[in-house]
Design an enzyme around this catalytic site. Structure first.
Site, PDB file in Angstrom:
ATOM      1  N   ASN A   1       0.874  -1.181   0.000  1.00  0.00           N
ATOM      2  CA  ASN A   1       0.000   0.000   0.000  1.00  0.00           C
ATOM      3  C   ASN A   1       0.910   1.230   0.000  1.00  0.00           C
ATOM      4  OD1 ASN A   1      -1.948   1.941   0.360  1.00  0.00           O
ATOM      5  ND2 ASN A   1      -2.366   1.434   2.506  1.00  0.00           N
TER       6      ASN A   1
ATOM      7  N   LYS B   1       0.198   4.345  -0.345  1.00  0.00           N
ATOM      8  CA  LYS B   1      -0.419   5.529   0.266  1.00  0.00           C
ATOM      9  C   LYS B   1      -0.113   6.766  -0.591  1.00  0.00           C
ATOM     10  CE  LYS B   1      -0.282   3.365   4.790  1.00  0.00           C
ATOM     11  NZ  LYS B   1      -0.106   3.519   6.252  1.00  0.00           N
TER      12      LYS B   1
ATOM     13  N   HIS C   1      -9.598   1.139   5.160  1.00  0.00           N
ATOM     14  CA  HIS C   1      -8.350   1.422   5.874  1.00  0.00           C
ATOM     15  C   HIS C   1      -8.608   2.430   6.994  1.00  0.00           C
ATOM     16  CE1 HIS C   1      -4.179   2.534   6.647  1.00  0.00           C
ATOM     17  NE2 HIS C   1      -3.824   1.437   5.977  1.00  0.00           N
TER      18      HIS C   1
ATOM     19  N   GLU D   1      -6.977   4.855   8.088  1.00  0.00           N
ATOM     20  CA  GLU D   1      -6.700   6.256   7.769  1.00  0.00           C
ATOM     21  C   GLU D   1      -7.872   6.900   7.045  1.00  0.00           C
ATOM     22  OE1 GLU D   1      -1.913   5.336   7.460  1.00  0.00           O
ATOM     23  OE2 GLU D   1      -3.079   5.684   5.635  1.00  0.00           O
TER      24      GLU D   1
ATOM     25  N   GLU E   1      -5.430  -4.881  10.694  1.00  0.00           N
ATOM     26  CA  GLU E   1      -4.398  -3.884  10.962  1.00  0.00           C
ATOM     27  C   GLU E   1      -4.668  -3.228  12.312  1.00  0.00           C
ATOM     28  OE1 GLU E   1      -2.506  -2.078   7.045  1.00  0.00           O
ATOM     29  OE2 GLU E   1      -4.426  -1.181   7.506  1.00  0.00           O
TER      30      GLU E   1
ATOM     31  N   GLY F   1       2.494   2.549  11.157  1.00  0.00           N
ATOM     32  CA  GLY F   1       3.398   3.682  11.059  1.00  0.00           C
ATOM     33  C   GLY F   1       4.044   4.089  12.364  1.00  0.00           C
TER      34      GLY F   1
ATOM     35  N   SER G   1       3.318  -2.348  10.473  1.00  0.00           N
ATOM     36  CA  SER G   1       4.782  -2.366  10.669  1.00  0.00           C
ATOM     37  C   SER G   1       5.367  -3.753  10.434  1.00  0.00           C
ATOM     38  CB  SER G   1       5.138  -1.868  12.073  1.00  0.00           C
ATOM     39  OG  SER G   1       4.724  -0.533  12.249  1.00  0.00           O
TER      40      SER G   1
ATOM     41  N   GLY H   1       5.013   1.243   4.610  1.00  0.00           N
ATOM     42  CA  GLY H   1       6.293   1.882   4.308  1.00  0.00           C
ATOM     43  C   GLY H   1       7.310   0.973   3.646  1.00  0.00           C
TER      44      GLY H   1
END
Length: 697
Positions: free
Chosen positions: A453, A455, A540, A542, A612, A618, A658, A680
């Site tokens: 992902n 982002k 998600h 976010e 998640e 993050g 993570s 990430g």
């Protein structure tokens, strides 16, 4: 990593040591204040007098303050001990210690009182000792405030309300009981069993302090101070008296006890404390404020004393006018003597209260609410009655009483709570194991997936370059799982041109909840599909957090994505607060029920779930492999409840949060973890491939 772990362990040890020290201090401080609310009230009044604002607070308000202060300290101590409401309790503790440290700093500088009274009469500290003690506790309070979640719970969150309510109830009832009767534990010099004469003795060779008692009298509107040496005649009216130390020296436990005739000033202290027989002392610091509801019982005791030849005296610091008023309303015929007000308040916490001495030793104390019933005694002399003997209730029995009424119930509750928690854990583990055994055999039927992902990262050129690099690496070294990269909308069409769709799938990070229309800036599921994408990420955290996507909005998005031939990677997970409250299961279940559990069995085949934990996205924090496995096993179990075991066996469930190449092998080794949704680490081809290769280990 080892260093960080060691630091964490040391921090946790320091926090819990500090927490226990703070708990013990607050519990003891609150307890000694709670069993002696009048003593605490007197100390509060001392502070108010030092600030010259005592006139603003009537007696009832300072008494309420006394009970509330004791209850608050006792409760804070218990809450720290059990690690209840850890964040809130640590903040309150820090606030209390900050205020108390400032107060004790003022006490050290200004010296308005002899001691702070933080531990009542149980432990008397100098002002400097109190300040040092508060500095140490303040340091621990800061540590607890910084790391509240490191405090180890003794009881589950669900059972905390029992401890909270019981603590407040016990503390308040304890204070009320002590007010109605007398303090359970008497730490003052005049407790039962003390011989007053011996308590006044000064060892040989010790420097003797000197005290002066001053009497304030009035005549013809003129007030003067007199000592015992120049006490005037009876034409003067007694107003007040005070005893002050004039020279330092060894101070015996009892140093301010004196009995003087209210009219003549004659000191009869030695005569009373060396009397071989029984002496009743009715104690009232201020007769004008004394409770007169039981004066009939007092008169009966006085008559009994007269009939048997026992001395009966009333000790007070009141004026002659107040004595006369008391005589008028009660018909009192017993003699009145003057004693220092502070001494009388120290002798007994009741106004009035009654003492029984024998040969100068205090053998009984009664509150005016609990005076002996003379009808039961009859004409028997005190020697042949229970009240004429030293009570058998020892300090050990009183402590046992407190233990039986407060500590044992909490210990039993803690044990029961822990047993239930362990039992629930075992039941959950057994259930998880059953699920594992059911699904383990057919795990190979489920697709193993690693999805990236991206982002909101990288421009179009950088995105295409990264996609090319990932594609080339995987074409050269075939993966053991399905690989998907989910990119921003502007990348989709261009990235689709450089991917080998047999090796790397393409997905979008979102789609609109509308099919088409005047929705500026939105991208529909149909548009996503037209770029060559096969997947879309929905739900998600976010999107939920920053753009207010609700379960109903996500439900619409899921239906439109499936209608346009897209496979949905649907995300679910809990916050840190929800995890600490042990609500993760109900949160995740609610998210699935609200957005995807309405789908038909056929539609469900195109759903991939991604768990998640929001607190691990993050942040660098990662749920342990056991935590992740436990949650994914639970998710698979509720899928089985909804769609049956076969559908649950075929549903791929990913872990996100993570996930890195270093921990991916351990995570992917768990039977219910079918891959990862990578954030990430998917922005660098080498890192992303390292995670993909975890399936080869």
């Amino acid at each position: 990593m080892i260093k960080n772990k060691a630091t964490h362990i040391l921090t946790k040890i320091a926090v819990n040591i500090g927490r226990l020290l703070m708990a013990i201090t607050f519990i003891f401080s609150g307890f000694v204040k709670g069993i002696d609310p009048l003593g605490t009230q007197y100390k509060i009044t001392d502070y108010l007098e030092a600030l010259h604002i005592d006139w603003m607070f009537p007696d009832w308000s300072t008494l309420v303050m006394s009970v509330l202060l004791a209850t608050a300290e006792f409760a804070i101590g218990i809450f720290l001990l059990f690690a209840i409401r850890r964040r809130l309790t640590s903040k309150i503790t820090l606030a209390v210690m900050s205020v108390m440290t400032l107060i004790t700093l003022w006490i050290v500088i200004a010296d308005p009182v002899k001691d702070c009274g933080c531990f009542g009469d149980a432990v008397v500290l100098t002002n400097m000792e109190t300040f040092i003690k508060n500095i140490i506790l303040l340091i621990f309070a800061v540590l607890l405030w910084r790391k509240p979640l490191e405090m180890q719970r003794l009881i589950s969150r669900q059972t905390q309300w029992v401890v909270i309510n019981y603590t407040f109830l016990f503390s308040i009832v304890m204070s009320i009981w002590s007010l109605w009767y007398l303090p359970q534990f008497d730490f003052r010099p005049y407790h039962i069993g003390v011989n007053i004469a011996k308590g006044m003795e000064i060892p040989k060779g010790a420097k003797q302090p000197k005290f002066d008692t001053t009497f304030i009298l009035e005549k013809n509107g003129e007030r003067k101070e007199f000592t015992i040496d120049n006490y005037p005649d009876s034409t003067w009216t007694f107003i007040d008296s005070k005893t002050v130390q004039t020279e330092e020296g060894y101070v015996p436990p009892i140093h301010d006890f004196s009995i003087a005739d209210a009219k003549t000033g004659e000191d009869i202290t030695q005569e009373v404390i060396h009397d071989k027989g029984y002496t009743f002392l009715l104690v009232s610091p201020h007769l004008e404020f004394a409770d007169d509801s039981n004066f009939g019982n007092i008169d009966e005791i006085y008559e009994y004393a007269n009939d048997h030849g026992y001395r009966f005296l009333c000790l007070t610091a009141s004026t002659e006018k107040a004595i006369k008023h008391w005589q008028d309303i009660t018909g009192a015929e017993y003699p009145f003597y003057v004693t220092d007000e502070t001494t009388l308040k120290t002798v007994i916490r009741s106004n009035p209260g009654l003492l029984l001495l024998k040969n100068g030793t205090i053998i009984r104390k009664w509150s005016h609410n609990d005076l002996p019933d003379m009808a039961e005694i009859g004409d028997k002399p005190l020697e042949k009655t229970e009240i004429g003997k030293m009570p058998e209730v020892s300090a050990a029995k009183k402590i046992a009483g407190v233990i039986s009424w407060f500590i044992i119930p909490l210990v039993l509750l803690t044990i029961a709570d822990r047993l239930w928690a362990w039992g629930a854990w075992i039941r959950k583990k057994e259930n998880s194991n059953r699920i594992l055994s059911t699904f383990k055999k057919k795990r190979k039927m489920r697709k193993k997936i690693v999805a990236g992902n991206w982002k909101m990262n990288m421009n179009l050129q950088d995105g295409v370059a990264l996609a090319k690099e990932i594609n080339e690496a995987l074409v050269a070294d075939k993966p053991n799982c399905d690989v998907v990269i989910c990119t921003p909308f502007i990348h989709l069409a261009s990235v689709a041109q450089v991917l080998d769709s047999k090796v790397v799938g393409l997905g979008a990070e979102n789609c609109a909840d509308k099919a088409k229309g005047a929705f500026t800036g939105e991208v529909s599921a149909e548009m996503v599909k037209s770029t060559g994408a096969q997947y879309v990420i929905l739900g998600h955290s976010e999107r939920r957090q920053y753009y207010g996507e609700t379960a109903e909005i996500l439900k619409e998005k899921v239906e439109l994505a499936l209608a346009n031939g897209l496979k949905v990677i649907f995300c679910c997970g809990e916050t840190l607060e929800e995890r600490e409250a042990e609500k993760q299961n109900e949160v995740v279940k609610a998210e699935l029920e609200g957005s995807v559990f309405h789908l038909s069995a056929d539609a469900w085949k195109n759903i991939i779930l991604a768990y998640e934990p929001i607190w691990a996205i993050g942040t660098g924090k990662t749920a342990t492999s056991d935590q992740a496995e436990e949650m994914l096993a639970y998710i698979r179990s509720i899928v089985a409840e909804k769609y049956g075991n076969e559908a649950a066996e075929e549903t791929s469930i990913l872990y996100g949060g993570s996930c890195k190449a270093s921990n991916a092998p351990e995570l992917f080794a768990k039977p219910n973890i079918d891959g990862g949704l990578i954030g990430g680490a998917s922005l660098k081809a080498a890192d992303f491939k390292g995670i993909i290769d975890a399936w080869k280990k």
